[in-house]
Design an enzyme around this catalytic site. Structure first.
Site, short mmCIF file in Angstrom:
data_model
loop_
_atom_site.label_atom_id
_atom_site.label_comp_id
_atom_site.label_asym_id
_atom_site.label_seq_id
_atom_site.Cartn_x
_atom_site.Cartn_y
_atom_site.Cartn_z
N HIS A 177 38.67 45.21 -41.28
CA HIS A 177 38.39 45.96 -40.18
C HIS A 177 36.61 45.45 -40.46
O HIS A 177 36.46 45.11 -41.42
CB HIS A 177 38.82 47.10 -40.55
N CYS A 211 44.78 49.13 -33.83
CA CYS A 211 44.90 48.05 -35.01
C CYS A 211 45.64 48.39 -35.81
O CYS A 211 46.49 47.03 -36.64
CB CYS A 211 43.74 48.68 -36.25
N GLU A 237 43.01 45.60 -44.91
CA GLU A 237 44.14 46.79 -45.41
C GLU A 237 45.52 46.09 -46.09
O GLU A 237 45.95 44.92 -45.67
CB GLU A 237 44.13 47.30 -43.34
#
Length: 209
Positions: free
Chosen positions: A168, A149, A85
């Site tokens: 992730h 998250c 991410e």
């Protein structure tokens, strides 16, 4: 570089919803077994899926360890690759956590920027890990999903001025085993440290010229 060991903190999440075994914590425990080499002091934590716990735990990890890097790992039921991410977002937290809570403000840090990018170039990490022939597919994303998250990532990015990362992982067996995910995390974190070192050296060189 000085001789003192570099500290890295890696977190996974506890169970929630249908994820009675959270793949992120399984992967982090596998990483802990593998380690990051003798130069790195690795600490791992299991984070409960609760906004208020994150708000107190994340700052305490930064305070306690003064880590070079914190990497948060979470599971995504939709993921089929290990996903890096690039950024965390401040607004849009409407999903209830394990204690049926969500922030009134629906944001992480009231008055914080909408979006904070990691200082780590995730495209570069992705390319390098993919080229290493690990046998685990890695991709890059700009949307960590506006749940715990994303909330954890933004909070960490805010506190560390971008020296955090979020990964992730797919659920166990879809398609990767815990060991596969652990190996992937090891490779990913090592590349991140490598990139941080190169950035430091650059700053250092500029300093002396």
């Amino acid at each position: 570089m000085n001789n003192s060991k570099r500290t890295v903190v890696v977190t996974g999440f506890g169970p929630f919803g249908e994820h009675t075994v959270n793949a992120s914590w399984v992967a982090v425990q596998e990483l802990k077994k593998l380690g990051l080499g003798t130069e790195v002091d690795l600490h791992v934590y299991e984070v409960p899926v609760e906004y208020q716990t994150v708000q107190s735990l994340v700052p305490s990890l930064w305070k306690q360890y003064h880590p070079l890097l914190v990497v948060h790992v979470g599971v995504s039921g939709m993921a089929t690759t290990v996903t890096l991410e690039k950024c965390g977002r401040n607004h849009g937290y409407k999903g209830l956590d394990n204690s049926s809570f969500c922030p009134d403000s629906q944001c992480c840090i009231v008055g914080g920027p909408d979006c904070i990018d990691s200082v780590i170039d995730m495209e570069s990490v992705c390319k390098r890990v993919t080229a290493s022939g690990l046998g685990v597919a890695v991709s890059v994303s700009k949307d960590a999903g506006r749940y715990l998250c994303d909330f954890t990532y933004y909070t960490s990015l805010y506190l560390s001025h971008g020296r955090s990362a979020f990964v992730h992982v797919p659920p166990i067996g879809k398609p990767y085993s815990g060991e596969d995910l652990g190996r992937a995390l090891q490779a990913i974190v090592q590349e991140m440290l490598e990139l941080l070192d190169q950035a430091e050296e650059k700053i250092h060189c500029q300093h002396f010229h």
